[in-house]
Design a protein around this motif. Structure first.
Motif, PDB file in Angstrom:
ATOM      1  N   VAL A   4       0.856  -1.193   0.000  1.00  0.00           N
ATOM      2  CA  VAL A   4       0.000   0.000   0.000  1.00  0.00           C
ATOM      3  C   VAL A   4       0.888   1.237   0.000  1.00  0.00           C
ATOM      4  O   VAL A   4       1.833   1.326   0.800  1.00  0.00           O
ATOM      5  N   CYS A   5       0.632   2.153  -0.894  1.00  0.00           N
ATOM      6  CA  CYS A   5       1.331   3.444  -0.890  1.00  0.00           C
ATOM      7  C   CYS A   5       0.296   4.522  -0.581  1.00  0.00           C
ATOM      8  O   CYS A   5      -0.749   4.572  -1.243  1.00  0.00           O
ATOM      9  N   THR A   6       0.598   5.345   0.452  1.00  0.00           N
ATOM     10  CA  THR A   6      -0.356   6.415   0.793  1.00  0.00           C
ATOM     11  C   THR A   6       0.367   7.762   0.796  1.00  0.00           C
ATOM     12  O   THR A   6       1.568   7.822   0.563  1.00  0.00           O
ATOM     13  N   ASN A   7      -0.411   8.781   1.051  1.00  0.00           N
ATOM     14  CA  ASN A   7       0.139  10.159   1.104  1.00  0.00           C
ATOM     15  C   ASN A   7       0.845  10.553  -0.183  1.00  0.00           C
ATOM     16  O   ASN A   7       1.769  11.365  -0.173  1.00  0.00           O
ATOM     17  N   LEU A   8       0.416   9.934  -1.295  1.00  0.00           N
ATOM     18  CA  LEU A   8       0.953  10.338  -2.594  1.00  0.00           C
ATOM     19  C   LEU A   8       0.246  11.625  -3.006  1.00  0.00           C
ATOM     20  O   LEU A   8      -0.802  11.969  -2.431  1.00  0.00           O
ATOM     21  N   ASN A   9       0.808  12.298  -3.987  1.00  0.00           N
ATOM     22  CA  ASN A   9       0.150  13.501  -4.491  1.00  0.00           C
ATOM     23  C   ASN A   9       0.374  13.555  -6.005  1.00  0.00           C
ATOM     24  O   ASN A   9       1.158  14.357  -6.499  1.00  0.00           O
ATOM     25  N   ILE A  10      -0.292  12.618  -6.670  1.00  0.00           N
ATOM     26  CA  ILE A  10      -0.085  12.463  -8.113  1.00  0.00           C
ATOM     27  C   ILE A  10      -1.165  13.265  -8.838  1.00  0.00           C
ATOM     28  O   ILE A  10      -2.353  12.970  -8.712  1.00  0.00           O
ATOM     29  N   ALA A  11      -0.727  14.276  -9.535  1.00  0.00           N
ATOM     30  CA  ALA A  11      -1.671  15.224 -10.161  1.00  0.00           C
ATOM     31  C   ALA A  11      -2.098  14.738 -11.546  1.00  0.00           C
ATOM     32  O   ALA A  11      -1.416  13.905 -12.159  1.00  0.00           O
ATOM     33  N   PRO A  12      -3.225  15.259 -12.035  1.00  0.00           N
ATOM     34  CA  PRO A  12      -3.649  14.916 -13.396  1.00  0.00           C
ATOM     35  C   PRO A  12      -2.506  15.177 -14.375  1.00  0.00           C
ATOM     36  O   PRO A  12      -1.761  16.143 -14.217  1.00  0.00           O
ATOM     37  N   GLY A  13      -2.369  14.264 -15.345  1.00  0.00           N
ATOM     38  CA  GLY A  13      -1.329  14.488 -16.347  1.00  0.00           C
ATOM     39  C   GLY A  13      -0.020  13.801 -16.012  1.00  0.00           C
ATOM     40  O   GLY A  13       0.792  13.512 -16.888  1.00  0.00           O
ATOM     41  N   GLN A  14       0.196  13.511 -14.705  1.00  0.00           N
ATOM     42  CA  GLN A  14       1.428  12.788 -14.356  1.00  0.00           C
ATOM     43  C   GLN A  14       1.215  11.307 -14.676  1.00  0.00           C
ATOM     44  O   GLN A  14       0.097  10.798 -14.522  1.00  0.00           O
ATOM     45  N   ARG A  15       2.264  10.662 -15.108  1.00  0.00           N
ATOM     46  CA  ARG A  15       2.129   9.265 -15.519  1.00  0.00           C
ATOM     47  C   ARG A  15       2.756   8.358 -14.456  1.00  0.00           C
ATOM     48  O   ARG A  15       3.926   8.515 -14.099  1.00  0.00           O
ATOM     49  N   THR A  83       7.813 -10.180 -15.742  1.00  0.00           N
ATOM     50  CA  THR A  83       7.674  -8.836 -15.157  1.00  0.00           C
ATOM     51  C   THR A  83       6.729  -8.033 -16.027  1.00  0.00           C
ATOM     52  O   THR A  83       6.813  -8.107 -17.262  1.00  0.00           O
ATOM     53  N   ALA A  84       5.823  -7.324 -15.402  1.00  0.00           N
ATOM     54  CA  ALA A  84       4.856  -6.511 -16.147  1.00  0.00           C
ATOM     55  C   ALA A  84       4.930  -5.071 -15.663  1.00  0.00           C
ATOM     56  O   ALA A  84       5.174  -4.818 -14.477  1.00  0.00           O
ATOM     57  N   GLU A  85       4.736  -4.153 -16.599  1.00  0.00           N
ATOM     58  CA  GLU A  85       4.651  -2.737 -16.214  1.00  0.00           C
ATOM     59  C   GLU A  85       3.384  -2.148 -16.823  1.00  0.00           C
ATOM     60  O   GLU A  85       3.118  -2.358 -18.020  1.00  0.00           O
ATOM     61  N   VAL A  86       2.595  -1.476 -16.002  1.00  0.00           N
ATOM     62  CA  VAL A  86       1.368  -0.829 -16.467  1.00  0.00           C
ATOM     63  C   VAL A  86       1.482   0.661 -16.153  1.00  0.00           C
ATOM     64  O   VAL A  86       1.911   1.028 -15.046  1.00  0.00           O
ATOM     65  N   LEU A  87       1.161   1.486 -17.130  1.00  0.00           N
ATOM     66  CA  LEU A  87       1.240   2.939 -16.936  1.00  0.00           C
ATOM     67  C   LEU A  87      -0.167   3.516 -16.807  1.00  0.00           C
ATOM     68  O   LEU A  87      -1.079   3.094 -17.515  1.00  0.00           O
ATOM     69  N   PHE A  88      -0.316   4.484 -15.898  1.00  0.00           N
ATOM     70  CA  PHE A  88      -1.625   5.122 -15.697  1.00  0.00           C
ATOM     71  C   PHE A  88      -1.462   6.638 -15.793  1.00  0.00           C
ATOM     72  O   PHE A  88      -0.571   7.198 -15.162  1.00  0.00           O
ATOM     73  N   THR A  89      -2.289   7.240 -16.614  1.00  0.00           N
ATOM     74  CA  THR A  89      -2.361   8.711 -16.646  1.00  0.00           C
ATOM     75  C   THR A  89      -3.820   9.071 -16.419  1.00  0.00           C
ATOM     76  O   THR A  89      -4.699   8.421 -16.975  1.00  0.00           O
ATOM     77  N   HIS A  90      -4.068  10.090 -15.608  1.00  0.00           N
ATOM     78  CA  HIS A  90      -5.483  10.415 -15.374  1.00  0.00           C
ATOM     79  C   HIS A  90      -5.708  11.908 -15.526  1.00  0.00           C
ATOM     80  O   HIS A  90      -4.780  12.726 -15.380  1.00  0.00           O
TER      81      HIS A  90
END
Ligand SMILES: C=CCO[C@@H]1O[C@H](CO)[C@@H](O[C@@H]2O[C@H](CO)[C@H](O)[C@H](OCc3cn(Cc4cccc(/C=C/CN=C(N)N)c4)nn3)[C@H]2O)[C@H](O)[C@H]1NC(C)=O
Length: 133
Positions: A4-15, A83-90
């Motif tokens: 679990v990762c918390t206290n992240l601050n990933i803004a729209p547009g960041q991948r 190994t798998a890598e998945v990228l997410f942009t929102h």
């Protein structure tokens, strides 16, 4: 649950890139991104063989603990033991998921979440890294 990762601050547009090792004999793994376990922008569930689905990606959102509408994808570029890598942009509108082999899946942003504060990995994926690319 897994990592679990918390206290992240990933803004729209960041991948966000999530990398992990798919276990041999994998049945299912999930990558969850959002605000908390009950407020998920995206539940990304790769089902090798689970809940009656075979080699199917099931995406959903969760708001106040309630599941939204599933979206299913049968382009399934995951192999057990690799190994798998998945990228997410929102952004406000949707999440764009880039799968191994660069196939993209778009999932509507039902929660309206702007920032991603929480990521958790469940099931048959051994977490290796989470990075902003
Ligand atoms: C047809 C019958 C009615 O319709 C079904 O109704 C089910 C229940 O609602 C849905 O299923 C639900 O779908 C949800 C998304 O929408 C979530 O994925 C949820 O899981 C939540 C959840 C997460 N987690 C942690 C986790 C995640 C991944 C792997 C593991 C462990 C693997 C262990 N590894 C082994 N054993 N090797 C653990 N646990 N539960 C799942 O139960 C089905 O999709 C749906 N199917 C269709 C076609 O509509």
């Amino acid at each position: 649950p897994g990592i679990v990762c918390t206290n992240l601050n990933i803004a729209p547009g960041q991948r966000v890139a999530v990398k992990g090792d798919v276990l041999p004999g994998a049945k299912s793994f999930a990558i969850n991104l959002g605000k908390s376990p009950d407020v998920l922008l995206l539940h990304f569930n790769a089902r090798f063989d689970a809940h009656g689905d075979v080699k199917t990606i099931v995406c959903n959102s969760k708001n106040k603990g309630q599941w939204g509408k599933e979206l299913r994808e049968t382009n399934f570029p995951f192999q057990e033991g690799t190994t798998a890598e998945v990228l997410f942009t929102h952004d406000k509108k949707e999440v764009i998921i880039t799968l191994p082999g660069n196939h993209q899946v778009k999932f509507p942003n039902e929660t309206g979440l702007e920032n991603i504060e929480f990521v958790c990995i469940d099931g048959d994926l051994n977490f290796r890294s989470l990075s902003l690319v």
